[in-house]
Design a protein around this motif. Structure first.
Motif: not given
Ligand SMILES: Cc1cc2nc3c(=O)[nH]c(=O)nc-3n(C[C@H](O)[C@H](O)[C@H](O)COP(=O)(O)O)c2cc1C
Length: 224
Positions: A139-160
């Protein structure tokens, strides 16, 4: 939209219009999400994008399970915040802010239940994105990376013109999701994101949540 504007504009959206999102728009958002940094470029994230009749079934099953008092099946441990901590206080402050704007009285069990199940319906979004990773990573080995992708989804959604709500509620019944979506047993479901075109007339979508000042949370060294 510049970066600061996107960061400031992103907020949790808790009511959506029913309009469907074109697949190519979600594909573009996920492609941007995958530009996130990850430890040793391991890119642990995988996605399930669910819309249409299957999402309606999942919404219904979530509420059935919740109503039946079925225990959480989350793959990731989500702990309660210590009772007297600032984290618990922030959680309570958020609930007060939401209940006030939604005109939900603390003692009104019916309205509180209605509010609770909205989350289990992905706030009526036409689409939900589930992020998962392989169980061979901790869990610890992937959760930070997933958080970064998660934020990218939320930010890039805005431009649509899309809004999002990241949701732990949406993965409470992870075994059910695994079965219905076909996510293999070898994968750990990390988080869900409700995504859709915001209903700006919905009161809770007007909320802007507080943030602690950096003055109280930052140690500066080597500056005047
Ligand atoms: C990992 C994670 C899980 C979350 N789960 C939920 C959830 O289950 N239900 C919900 O309404 N909001 C959920 N949120 C949204 C937070 O409540 C929200 O991000 C926080 O209150 C700050 O508000 P903002 O997103 O509008 O800036 C979650 C956010 C994160 C990062």
């Amino acid at each position: 939209m510049d970066i600061a504007e996107a960061i400031n504009r992103r907020k949790s959206i808790r009511s959506f219009k029913p309009d469907p999102i074109p697949k190519k728009v979600i594909a573009e958002i996920l492609t941007l999400a995958c530009r996130a940094p990850s430890s040793v470029n391991q890119q642990p994230w995988e996605f399930a994008v669910v819309s249409g009749p299957l999402l309606e079934i999942i919404k219904q099953k979530n509420i059935e399970n919740l109503s039946a008092g079925i225990a959480s099946q989350r793959d990731y441990l989500v702990e309660d915040r210590p009772k007297d901590s600032v984290y618990r206080k922030r959680q309570v402050d958020l609930a007060v802010q939401l209940f006030q704007i939604m005109d939900i009285n603390r003692d009104d069990r019916e309205k509180r239940w209605d509010w609770l199940i909205r989350g289990f319906r992905y706030f009526d979004a036409p689409c939900a994105i589930f992020i998962f990773s392989d169980k061979c990573l901790s869990e610890a080995g992937s959760v930070l990376d997933i958080g970064a992708a998660m934020q990218n989804i939320c930010l890039s959604a805005l431009q649509f013109g899309l809004g999002t709500c990241i949701e732990n509620q949406g993965i409470q019944y992870s075994n059910m999701l695994r079965d219905l979506i076909g996510i293999p047993e070898s994968k750990r479901i990390a988080v869900s994101i409700a995504i859709g075109y915001p209903d700006w007339d919905f009161p809770a979508n007007r909320i802007v949540t507080d943030r602690e000042s950096i003055d109280t949370i930052t140690i500066w060294k080597g500056f005047e």
